[in-house]
Scaffold this motif. Structure first.
Motif, PDB file in Angstrom:
ATOM      1  N   LYS A  62      -6.303 -38.286-108.842  1.00  0.00           N
ATOM      2  CA  LYS A  62      -6.489 -39.367-109.319  1.00  0.00           C
ATOM      3  C   LYS A  62      -7.107 -40.550-109.929  1.00  0.00           C
ATOM      4  CE  LYS A  62     -10.874 -37.331-106.995  1.00  0.00           C
ATOM      5  NZ  LYS A  62     -12.237 -36.386-107.536  1.00  0.00           N
ATOM      6  N   HIS A 106     -11.675 -41.519-101.585  1.00  0.00           N
ATOM      7  CA  HIS A 106     -10.087 -42.368-102.519  1.00  0.00           C
ATOM      8  C   HIS A 106     -10.581 -44.022-102.286  1.00  0.00           C
ATOM      9  CE1 HIS A 106      -9.131 -38.507-103.980  1.00  0.00           C
ATOM     10  NE2 HIS A 106      -9.071 -37.899-101.939  1.00  0.00           N
ATOM     11  N   TYR A 146     -14.877 -40.804-110.877  1.00  0.00           N
ATOM     12  CA  TYR A 146     -13.914 -40.846-110.055  1.00  0.00           C
ATOM     13  C   TYR A 146     -12.322 -39.600-110.220  1.00  0.00           C
ATOM     14  CZ  TYR A 146      -9.753 -41.554-106.753  1.00  0.00           C
ATOM     15  OH  TYR A 146      -8.855 -41.310-106.227  1.00  0.00           O
ATOM     16  N   ARG A 147     -11.866 -39.772-111.702  1.00  0.00           N
ATOM     17  CA  ARG A 147     -10.987 -38.934-112.078  1.00  0.00           C
ATOM     18  C   ARG A 147     -11.572 -37.865-112.550  1.00  0.00           C
ATOM     19  NH1 ARG A 147      -6.972 -42.269-115.188  1.00  0.00           N
ATOM     20  NH2 ARG A 147      -6.484 -44.466-114.542  1.00  0.00           N
TER      21      ARG A 147
END
Length: 174
Positions: A62, A106, A146-147
């Motif tokens: 990611k 994603h 997200y990470r």
């Protein structure tokens, strides 16, 4: 003397005709350049979407995906229309409380990161415009969640959302 006047008139008519031809040629070139520019912008739009989609589908981490999309956004030159559309898109995603609803999607997350990075890069940070601040905070929240470095419900995410709401209020009052 009348021959001389006639000669001058002929030269003048010829020069005016030549000037007209040159102007028309320049207009034609300008139209072709504008058409090529529009084609290039459309191609660039499709290109970034393909690249984001490809990055999203890749086997990278990611963090690597987010870095790749940020790099792509840093060199992207949006049209005025596209910039405005990006602004509307991220405001809508935030306002409808969707932007962090599926942090494992994603393509969705990377597309949002791309859009807000393009917006943030467009504005001059010195001016501290509300849209610039909004896009920056939107990116921070999207990027960190997200990470996986922050939870959606974390205090830092909520503080950034408060700042985003303040930026939206400033935009409404402009």
């Amino acid at each position: 003397m009348s021959k001389e006047k006639s000669n001058h008139k002929s030269r003048l008519v010829f020069l005016l005709f030549l000037l007209f031809v040159m102007i028309m040629g320049a207009c034609s070139i300008s139209d072709k350049e504008n058409s090529k520019k529009e084609e290039g912008q459309e191609s660039q739009k499709l290109d970034w979407q393909k690249k984001v989609k490809s990055t999203a589908a890749s086997k990278k981490t990611k963090s690597e995906k987010a870095d790749e999309v940020s790099l792509l956004a840093s060199s992207y030159q949006p049209s005025e229309e596209e910039l405005h559309a990006f602004e509307e898109d991220i405001i809508e995603e935030f306002s409808k409380d969707r932007y962090l609803s599926d942090i494992n999607n994603h393509e969705y997350m990377l597309t949002n990161m791309f859009k807000c990075r393009v917006i943030d890069n467009f504005y001059d940070d010195q001016e501290q415009q509300p849209m610039d601040k909004f896009a920056y905070d939107f990116f921070q929240n999207t990027n960190y969640t997200y990470r996986g470095s922050m939870k959606v419900e974390s205090g830092e995410i909520k503080r950034n959302e408060d700042k985003m709401n303040k930026s939206l209020s400033e935009m409404e009052n402009e």
